[in-house]
Design an enzyme around this catalytic site. Sequence first.
Site, PDB file in Angstrom:
ATOM      1  N   HIS A 257       0.861  -1.173   0.000  1.00  0.00           N
ATOM      2  CA  HIS A 257       0.000   0.000   0.000  1.00  0.00           C
ATOM      3  C   HIS A 257       0.899   1.226   0.000  1.00  0.00           C
ATOM      4  CE1 HIS A 257      -3.029   2.893   1.229  1.00  0.00           C
ATOM      5  NE2 HIS A 257      -3.970   1.967   1.152  1.00  0.00           N
ATOM      6  N   ARG A 277      -6.718  10.238   0.203  1.00  0.00           N
ATOM      7  CA  ARG A 277      -6.558  10.722  -1.178  1.00  0.00           C
ATOM      8  C   ARG A 277      -7.906  10.802  -1.880  1.00  0.00           C
ATOM      9  NH1 ARG A 277      -3.388   6.499  -3.402  1.00  0.00           N
ATOM     10  NH2 ARG A 277      -3.548   5.451  -1.398  1.00  0.00           N
TER      11      ARG A 277
END
Length: 653
Positions: A257, A277
């Site tokens: 990740h 995000r």
Amino acid sequence: MTVVDRQEWDVVVVGAGGAGLRAAIEARERGARTAVICKSLFGKAHTVMAEGGIAAAMANANEHDNWQVHFRDTLRGGKFLNQWRMAELHAQEAPDRVWELETWGALFDRTKDGRISQRNFGGHEYPRLAHVGDRTGLELIRTLQQRMVALQQEDFRETGDYESRLKVFQECTVTRVLKDTASGSGTAAGRVCGVFAYERESGRFLVLEAPAVVVATGGIGKSFKVTSNSWEYTGDGHALALLAGARLVNMEFVQFHPTGMVWPPSVKGILVTESVRGDGGVLRNSEGERFMFDYVPDVFKEKYAESEEEADRWYDDPDTNRRPPELLPRDEVARAINSEVKAGRGSPHGGVFLDVSTRMPAEVIRRRLPSMYHQFKELADVDITAEAMEVGPTCHYVMGGVAVDSDTAAARGVPGLYAAGEVAGGMHGSNRLGGNSLSDLLVFGRRAGWHAAEYAQGLAYQRPPVDDAQVDSAAAEALRPFSAEAGREGEAGPPENPYTLHQELQQTMNDLVGIIRREGEMEQALHKLAELRVRARRAGVEGHRQFNPGWHLALDLRNMLLVSECVARAALERTESRGGHTREDHPTMDRAWRNVNLLCALADPTGGLAATDPGRGQIRLTRESTDPIRPDLLALFEKEELVKYLAEEELYE
Ligand code: FAD
């Protein structure tokens, strides 16, 4: 003979995360007496940590969404190596599984007009993740537990016993899936007949006899030093399935990740959810550049914004603007961060900056990302409403796993064995999209429970028996770390400490089979794994079986070493870069590999490890061709796009 408590069930589900609980509910609802066994406390499975949401094309936030778009995104994310039938079922059934959770009492965040809210995530064309703040996994598990309790109450009303048809054995670790090898030849040989386990607190042994076993044990992250995964993720289900004769598919694909915490060292690897995000957070390097614009690969060029202005406009007007490159699939973002740090443009603690503080008002950040706010405040003394976070890649998810039949979740080649959730392979191809795991757990957990129940009921009076000799051998294997020989067996050498071995394993996998891979380093890793296997035979523990963490780790080491060998061997074999597998010496995706699956099986098919030389590899690797993608599904893509992915002969066909 060792004292072992024995019980009979129709279906045993190993694991009480999202996949295990959904499987158990389905099996029980279809009339199978079902036992759930988990090594953590009930309600504390890894799924609880899931933050961002569940991907399902419900079209609540954008009316253009549908299962076909979700299917397309999933295949693009997995670089077309997904077991396409799984991706199809997943995209079609995920909305129903979310609705079902709602009817069972889940409280999702809402849109202004009262529908289930859906948020943006990397690689998803439309806002698609149903969520509960950034604590979605907790609500998912709470709801499934509540459903289990409702079923137990129903059973109590009928039978006077809450646990007559659905029982949970918590804090119990399964160490072997038992098989009926004694009953002769033909199809009956080698069927599943139960599991062998020990209670973590008392050390007592337990055999749950059942003709159908569902493994739903999650992932493998604890074999790596920097990981977002919880202590449970020691690859147990992967190893249990291998030892029972199943094969693992495409284990080279491990997802790093892009955003884990990098500071302070004690919390390095803890996840920073992609929702940051998705909700507008941007990545910058030490020079203040929004560097992701430099890392959009050709296959995604048409779909991502070329300027900051366009990217920023997308949040309010997604129909006429393209997405910000921060929302590329995870493998792309992780590689980009890695490159920036390597180029000397990293943050003070070896990551990059992720900033929401300049993008949203403080009060919105605290409302939409409450866990992130507290995580940074408490663990790093960083106020994310006022300053940027420092983030870097962390081992997060394994796409590889037990090779299963797409429709039934049956492990290929082992009658009675099923696998669902992170432990199962195929669904996500070479890279999973965020949010696609929670939906995967629900879709395939249900399917595994359904088919396991049907299989068990179909056997009626011909249940495979549990062989006493096999139980004795499983007990002996579990007791081995206590035996005096543990420190003296084989080649002379000192007794080994399981904690030291574990640390060395994690360092090896991190450094030599991590985010960027090289042939020589992976060969080195395989040598080191062989050395660790030899030393692990001498791993001894002191004390007794009552809660003894050293003993638990000594047993988990077998699984981590097996699974790590699978990852290293498959990664060495695949000479291309695709999704979660990046080779510095083969940096591009090669269409010739598009239709190749790598399968790992135990070198000794009898499942015995003690007899084999630990210094030699214990895994046999073979290749198989993937099933051709059905034409009506291929027709969902533009030809120009397919040319980028499919092998020459597939295009020709
Ligand atoms: P788990 O939930 O891990 O359950 C495994 C179970 O197996 C546990 O009960 C464990 O005790 C048991 N077990 C293991 N070994 C044994 C054994 N030997 N004997 C008995 N029991 C055993 N995915 C998304 O889709 N959306 C998200 O927002 C998201 N956020 C995430 C955030 C974090 C921090 C992390 C780490 C992951 C996130 N993921 C997310 C991924 C997702 O949470 C996992 O892939 C998923 O929860 C795995 O579920 P599972 O049911 O397969 O396994």
